[in-house]
Design a protein around this motif. Structure first.
Motif, short mmCIF file in Angstrom:
data_model
loop_
_atom_site.label_atom_id
_atom_site.label_comp_id
_atom_site.label_asym_id
_atom_site.label_seq_id
_atom_site.Cartn_x
_atom_site.Cartn_y
_atom_site.Cartn_z
N ASN A 15 38.99 39.45 46.20
CA ASN A 15 36.95 39.04 45.58
C ASN A 15 36.09 40.05 47.07
O ASN A 15 36.53 37.78 47.59
CB ASN A 15 36.25 37.85 44.82
CG ASN A 15 35.31 38.43 44.19
OD1 ASN A 15 34.37 39.06 44.51
ND2 ASN A 15 35.10 37.36 43.64
N ASN A 16 35.67 40.58 46.99
CA ASN A 16 34.64 40.70 48.46
C ASN A 16 33.79 40.22 48.37
O ASN A 16 32.91 40.54 49.68
CB ASN A 16 34.71 42.30 48.53
CG ASN A 16 36.16 43.06 48.83
OD1 ASN A 16 37.30 42.11 49.40
ND2 ASN A 16 36.29 44.32 48.02
N GLU A 17 33.30 39.46 47.09
CA GLU A 17 32.00 39.24 47.28
C GLU A 17 31.77 37.80 46.61
O GLU A 17 30.94 37.59 45.23
CB GLU A 17 30.90 39.43 46.90
CG GLU A 17 31.28 39.90 45.68
CD GLU A 17 30.54 41.68 45.32
OE1 GLU A 17 28.83 41.44 45.52
OE2 GLU A 17 30.53 42.50 44.22
N PRO A 18 32.46 36.61 46.89
CA PRO A 18 32.51 35.58 45.39
C PRO A 18 31.62 34.40 45.11
O PRO A 18 31.92 34.37 44.36
CB PRO A 18 33.96 34.90 46.49
CG PRO A 18 33.53 35.53 48.08
CD PRO A 18 33.82 36.43 47.69
N GLU A 19 30.81 34.95 46.19
CA GLU A 19 29.35 34.13 46.22
C GLU A 19 28.71 34.92 45.03
O GLU A 19 27.08 34.58 45.20
CB GLU A 19 28.42 33.83 47.71
CG GLU A 19 29.59 32.41 48.38
CD GLU A 19 30.16 31.85 47.00
OE1 GLU A 19 29.71 30.94 46.83
OE2 GLU A 19 31.25 31.18 47.07
N ALA A 20 28.49 35.58 44.98
CA ALA A 20 27.57 36.95 44.16
C ALA A 20 27.92 36.53 42.36
O ALA A 20 28.66 36.60 42.22
CB ALA A 20 27.97 38.53 43.73
N GLU A 21 25.89 35.77 42.79
CA GLU A 21 25.93 35.57 41.18
C GLU A 21 25.75 36.14 39.92
O GLU A 21 25.94 36.10 38.73
CB GLU A 21 25.25 34.40 40.53
CG GLU A 21 25.15 32.59 41.61
CD GLU A 21 24.14 32.05 42.39
OE1 GLU A 21 23.30 31.99 40.81
OE2 GLU A 21 24.84 31.07 42.61
N GLU A 22 25.58 37.42 39.77
CA GLU A 22 25.39 38.47 39.45
C GLU A 22 26.60 39.26 38.86
O GLU A 22 26.59 39.64 38.01
CB GLU A 22 23.91 39.41 39.82
CG GLU A 22 24.65 40.05 41.19
CD GLU A 22 24.54 39.83 42.15
OE1 GLU A 22 24.16 40.19 43.89
OE2 GLU A 22 24.40 38.47 42.51
N SER A 23 27.33 39.10 39.66
CA SER A 23 28.80 39.74 39.50
C SER A 23 29.62 39.32 38.46
O SER A 23 29.43 38.55 37.77
CB SER A 23 29.21 39.96 40.27
OG SER A 23 30.25 38.53 40.72
#
Length: 257
Positions: free
Chosen positions: A214-222
């Motif tokens: 996961n290249n954006e683990p903190e992206a809450e919209e994902s």
């Protein structure tokens, strides 16, 4: 007598006898006339594959009031195409793939036979939904997501979907869901995708495996963030893959010869 009930076509990539398909049919009972055309065995990872060099056959497995189940020797997309060509009395009101045993969020949507079913329905202009549970166990517990499965299907039947779009619905493994989040696809990738071995009769073989990143683990919209935090993730998908933002730039390149 004309049947005015909604016509729902269901397929999957785990095969006609999978638990996920069985509980899906039970959950949707009463919403309309259900026709299942599913592969005769597992076809995971089939994506949008079609059978073009071999014949395809189908067999009736079960028939009762408002439910008919068939198995097919082809791919998940073959199942949709063949059902619409050979079996259905009219264009279905809804195409559904699943419930898949395993996660189809993020980049997995591109490989999924379940989503191949959904995208094929979408290509034919039919509202379509894919359902998946993040659990590969053959006896996975689908119960927590089932009320959402029915509600989403009801809403799509009531409101339809814009042309060229469909829904990718994923549920986390677990006994309780926090609710629904409408998400975008996560930026993720697979690496280390092959395991090398020595065949006992000589030579090497390769078994598909892989490590998900996961290249954006903190992206809450994902969608991956939603799943990892206990939410059911609904990701709207579109079949037009045109990169519109690149058109103007490409027009500035010196491409003529």
């Amino acid at each position: 007598m004309k049947n005015d009930k909604p016509l729902i076509l269901i397929s999957n990539d785990d095969g006609f006898s999978s638990k996920g398909l069985g509980v899906l049919v039970e959950t949707l009972a009463g919403l309309g006339q259900i026709v299942v055309m599913a592969p005769d065995g597992p076809r995971s990872g089939a994506s949008a594959a079609i059978t073009s060099e071999l014949p395809v056959r189908y067999y009736k497995v079960k028939e009762e009031q408002d439910l008919t189940i068939y198995k097919c020797t082809g791919t998940p997309v073959d199942c949709v195409k063949l059902a619409m060509f050979e079996l259905l009395p009219r264009c279905p009101d809804l195409v559904i793939g699943g419930i898949n045993h395993g996660d189809n969020s993020a980049v997995n949507v591109h490989y999924s036979g379940t989503m191949g079913v959904v995208i094929e329905g979408c290509l034919k202009g039919i509202p379509a939904i894919g359902y998946s549970l993040c659990d590969h166990d053959a006896d996975a517990d689908f119960a927590p997501m089932l009320p959402y499965v029915r509600r989403i299907a009801e809403e799509v039947l009531n409101h339809s979907l814009p042309k060229g779009t469909c829904l990718n619905v994923n549920a986390p493994k677990g006994t309780e869901l926090k609710g629904v989040r409408i998400c975008r696809q996560t930026d993720a990738s697979w690496g280390n995708e092959w395991c090398r071995g020595q065949h006992p009769k000589g030579g090497e073989y390769f078994w598909l495996t892989g490590k998900f990143t996961n290249n954006e683990p903190e992206a809450e919209e994902s969608d991956r963030w939603a799943l990892e935090h206990g939410y059911l993730a609904i990701t709207p998908i579109q079949i037009d893959m045109t990169a519109y933002g690149l058109i103007d730039e490409l027009n500035t390149w010196n491409l003529n010869v």
